[in-house]
Design a protein around this motif. Structure first.
Motif, PDB file in Angstrom:
ATOM      1  N   TYR A  59       0.821  -1.203   0.000  1.00  0.00           N
ATOM      2  CA  TYR A  59       0.000   0.000   0.000  1.00  0.00           C
ATOM      3  C   TYR A  59       0.854   1.252   0.000  1.00  0.00           C
ATOM      4  CZ  TYR A  59      -3.764  -3.120   1.512  1.00  0.00           C
ATOM      5  OH  TYR A  59      -4.683  -4.137   1.595  1.00  0.00           O
ATOM      6  N   ALA A  60       0.314   2.305  -0.558  1.00  0.00           N
ATOM      7  CA  ALA A  60       0.917   3.617  -0.401  1.00  0.00           C
ATOM      8  C   ALA A  60       0.800   4.018   1.061  1.00  0.00           C
ATOM      9  CB  ALA A  60       0.210   4.638  -1.284  1.00  0.00           C
ATOM     10  N   ASP A  61       1.804   4.725   1.564  1.00  0.00           N
ATOM     11  CA  ASP A  61       1.785   5.136   2.969  1.00  0.00           C
ATOM     12  C   ASP A  61       0.529   5.948   3.292  1.00  0.00           C
ATOM     13  OD1 ASP A  61       5.391   5.697   3.282  1.00  0.00           O
ATOM     14  OD2 ASP A  61       4.176   3.881   3.474  1.00  0.00           O
ATOM     15  N   SER A  62       0.051   6.709   2.335  1.00  0.00           N
ATOM     16  CA  SER A  62      -1.081   7.606   2.591  1.00  0.00           C
ATOM     17  C   SER A  62      -2.396   6.863   2.817  1.00  0.00           C
ATOM     18  CB  SER A  62      -1.238   8.575   1.419  1.00  0.00           C
ATOM     19  OG  SER A  62      -1.451   7.870   0.207  1.00  0.00           O
ATOM     20  N   VAL A  63      -2.455   5.587   2.453  1.00  0.00           N
ATOM     21  CA  VAL A  63      -3.716   4.842   2.601  1.00  0.00           C
ATOM     22  C   VAL A  63      -3.594   3.660   3.564  1.00  0.00           C
ATOM     23  CG1 VAL A  63      -4.354   5.520   0.265  1.00  0.00           C
ATOM     24  CG2 VAL A  63      -3.396   3.236   0.669  1.00  0.00           C
ATOM     25  N   LYS A  64      -2.414   3.405   4.075  1.00  0.00           N
ATOM     26  CA  LYS A  64      -2.232   2.269   4.989  1.00  0.00           C
ATOM     27  C   LYS A  64      -3.139   2.409   6.193  1.00  0.00           C
ATOM     28  CE  LYS A  64       2.528   0.912   3.918  1.00  0.00           C
ATOM     29  NZ  LYS A  64       3.939   0.928   4.375  1.00  0.00           N
ATOM     30  N   GLY A  65      -3.800   1.307   6.527  1.00  0.00           N
ATOM     31  CA  GLY A  65      -4.699   1.306   7.668  1.00  0.00           C
ATOM     32  C   GLY A  65      -6.097   1.780   7.343  1.00  0.00           C
ATOM     33  N   ARG A  66      -6.286   2.339   6.149  1.00  0.00           N
ATOM     34  CA  ARG A  66      -7.616   2.831   5.760  1.00  0.00           C
ATOM     35  C   ARG A  66      -8.177   2.062   4.569  1.00  0.00           C
ATOM     36  NH1 ARG A  66      -8.250   7.802   3.783  1.00  0.00           N
ATOM     37  NH2 ARG A  66      -6.137   7.944   2.893  1.00  0.00           N
ATOM     38  N   PHE A  67      -7.321   1.682   3.629  1.00  0.00           N
ATOM     39  CA  PHE A  67      -7.750   0.983   2.418  1.00  0.00           C
ATOM     40  C   PHE A  67      -7.320  -0.478   2.490  1.00  0.00           C
ATOM     41  CE2 PHE A  67      -7.723   4.824  -0.734  1.00  0.00           C
ATOM     42  CZ  PHE A  67      -8.536   5.530   0.144  1.00  0.00           C
ATOM     43  N   THR A  68      -8.130  -1.345   1.899  1.00  0.00           N
ATOM     44  CA  THR A  68      -7.807  -2.763   1.807  1.00  0.00           C
ATOM     45  C   THR A  68      -8.047  -3.257   0.393  1.00  0.00           C
ATOM     46  OG1 THR A  68      -8.449  -3.126   4.123  1.00  0.00           O
ATOM     47  CG2 THR A  68      -8.281  -5.062   2.702  1.00  0.00           C
ATOM     48  N   ILE A  69      -7.014  -3.848  -0.185  1.00  0.00           N
ATOM     49  CA  ILE A  69      -7.147  -4.436  -1.520  1.00  0.00           C
ATOM     50  C   ILE A  69      -7.348  -5.935  -1.381  1.00  0.00           C
ATOM     51  CG2 ILE A  69      -4.651  -4.752  -1.848  1.00  0.00           C
ATOM     52  CD1 ILE A  69      -5.081  -4.044  -4.823  1.00  0.00           C
ATOM     53  N   SER A  70      -8.198  -6.492  -2.211  1.00  0.00           N
ATOM     54  CA  SER A  70      -8.432  -7.931  -2.212  1.00  0.00           C
ATOM     55  C   SER A  70      -8.786  -8.358  -3.634  1.00  0.00           C
ATOM     56  CB  SER A  70      -9.557  -8.299  -1.236  1.00  0.00           C
ATOM     57  OG  SER A  70     -10.775  -7.671  -1.609  1.00  0.00           O
ATOM     58  N   ARG A  71      -8.821  -9.661  -3.855  1.00  0.00           N
ATOM     59  CA  ARG A  71      -9.146 -10.146  -5.204  1.00  0.00           C
ATOM     60  C   ARG A  71      -9.847 -11.487  -5.115  1.00  0.00           C
ATOM     61  NH1 ARG A  71      -3.583 -10.922  -8.363  1.00  0.00           N
ATOM     62  NH2 ARG A  71      -4.855 -12.142  -9.851  1.00  0.00           N
ATOM     63  N   ASP A  72     -10.608 -11.773  -6.153  1.00  0.00           N
ATOM     64  CA  ASP A  72     -11.267 -13.063  -6.310  1.00  0.00           C
ATOM     65  C   ASP A  72     -10.744 -13.630  -7.627  1.00  0.00           C
ATOM     66  OD1 ASP A  72     -12.980 -15.185  -6.947  1.00  0.00           O
ATOM     67  OD2 ASP A  72     -14.673 -14.248  -5.953  1.00  0.00           O
ATOM     68  N   ASN A  73      -9.823 -14.568  -7.540  1.00  0.00           N
ATOM     69  CA  ASN A  73      -9.195 -15.100  -8.757  1.00  0.00           C
ATOM     70  C   ASN A  73     -10.191 -15.832  -9.639  1.00  0.00           C
ATOM     71  OD1 ASN A  73      -6.654 -14.086  -8.085  1.00  0.00           O
ATOM     72  ND2 ASN A  73      -6.109 -15.926  -6.929  1.00  0.00           N
ATOM     73  N   ALA A  74     -11.173 -16.459  -9.044  1.00  0.00           N
ATOM     74  CA  ALA A  74     -12.170 -17.183  -9.833  1.00  0.00           C
ATOM     75  C   ALA A  74     -13.011 -16.231 -10.680  1.00  0.00           C
ATOM     76  CB  ALA A  74     -13.075 -18.003  -8.923  1.00  0.00           C
ATOM     77  N   LYS A  75     -13.158 -15.006 -10.209  1.00  0.00           N
ATOM     78  CA  LYS A  75     -13.969 -14.009 -10.924  1.00  0.00           C
ATOM     79  C   LYS A  75     -13.120 -12.991 -11.668  1.00  0.00           C
ATOM     80  CE  LYS A  75     -17.888 -14.245  -7.712  1.00  0.00           C
ATOM     81  NZ  LYS A  75     -18.761 -13.480  -6.784  1.00  0.00           N
ATOM     82  N   ASN A  76     -11.789 -13.140 -11.597  1.00  0.00           N
ATOM     83  CA  ASN A  76     -10.887 -12.170 -12.237  1.00  0.00           C
ATOM     84  C   ASN A  76     -11.214 -10.742 -11.811  1.00  0.00           C
ATOM     85  OD1 ASN A  76      -9.483 -14.165 -13.641  1.00  0.00           O
ATOM     86  ND2 ASN A  76     -10.794 -14.010 -15.449  1.00  0.00           N
ATOM     87  N   THR A  77     -11.443 -10.580 -10.532  1.00  0.00           N
ATOM     88  CA  THR A  77     -11.906  -9.295 -10.005  1.00  0.00           C
ATOM     89  C   THR A  77     -11.024  -8.846  -8.850  1.00  0.00           C
ATOM     90  OG1 THR A  77     -14.183  -9.757 -10.664  1.00  0.00           O
ATOM     91  CG2 THR A  77     -13.850  -8.073  -8.984  1.00  0.00           C
ATOM     92  N   VAL A  78     -10.745  -7.555  -8.818  1.00  0.00           N
ATOM     93  CA  VAL A  78     -10.007  -6.947  -7.721  1.00  0.00           C
ATOM     94  C   VAL A  78     -10.895  -5.887  -7.078  1.00  0.00           C
ATOM     95  CG1 VAL A  78      -8.894  -5.211  -9.212  1.00  0.00           C
ATOM     96  CG2 VAL A  78      -7.809  -5.874  -7.041  1.00  0.00           C
ATOM     97  N   TYR A  79     -10.746  -5.735  -5.770  1.00  0.00           N
ATOM     98  CA  TYR A  79     -11.563  -4.801  -4.998  1.00  0.00           C
ATOM     99  C   TYR A  79     -10.666  -3.837  -4.239  1.00  0.00           C
ATOM    100  CZ  TYR A  79     -14.844  -8.665  -5.713  1.00  0.00           C
ATOM    101  OH  TYR A  79     -15.607  -9.662  -6.268  1.00  0.00           O
ATOM    102  N   LEU A  80     -11.227  -2.682  -3.925  1.00  0.00           N
ATOM    103  CA  LEU A  80     -10.549  -1.737  -3.047  1.00  0.00           C
ATOM    104  C   LEU A  80     -11.582  -1.203  -2.063  1.00  0.00           C
ATOM    105  CD1 LEU A  80      -7.806  -0.334  -2.499  1.00  0.00           C
ATOM    106  CD2 LEU A  80      -8.686   1.616  -3.806  1.00  0.00           C
TER     107      LEU A  80
END
Length: 121
Positions: A59-80
């Motif tokens: 993560y960028a320092d400016s978003v650490k602790g506030r933003f979470t990235i995740s993904r679903d490989n079966a759906k080829n999808t990334v979330y923020l």
């Protein structure tokens, strides 16, 4: 061809939350790293968060602790997931994916069209 389509942007108040999604479709054999970038008016595009196929994140320092990235490989999808939003988070957010279109081909980076996030104070 490969298409990345973002959704979930919009207007939020400071302290609020938004969740961005980005779905990849088309001629895809595998997806390696996926990431979110953002670009505010008059500023350079910057990396917000990235995730490997195995789930490793940074993560960028400016978003650490506030933003979470995740993904679903079966759906080829990334979330923020964006929490505790600040006015300085206002930007166009872009997703990217390193996509291999066949077993034999090298991966290349594809970009979405961007989604606007506006945070009011």
């Amino acid at each position: 061809q490969v298409q990345l389509v973002e959704s979930g942007g919009g207007l939020a108040q400071a302290g609020g939350s938004l969740r961005l999604s980005c779905a990849a479709s088309g001629s895809i054999f595998s997806i390696n790293d996926m990431a979110w970038y953002r670009q505010a008016p008059g500023k350079q595009r910057e990396l917000v968060a990235a995730i490997t196929r195995g789930g490793g994140t940074n993560y960028a320092d400016s978003v650490k602790g506030r933003f979470t990235i995740s993904r679903d490989n079966a759906k080829n999808t990334v979330y923020l997931q964006m929490n505790s939003l600040k006015p300085e988070d206002t930007a166009v957010y872009y997703c990217t994916a390193e996509v291999a279109r066949t077993y034999y081909s090298n991966s290349r980076q594809y970009w979405g069209q961007g989604t606007q996030v506006t945070v009011s104070s």
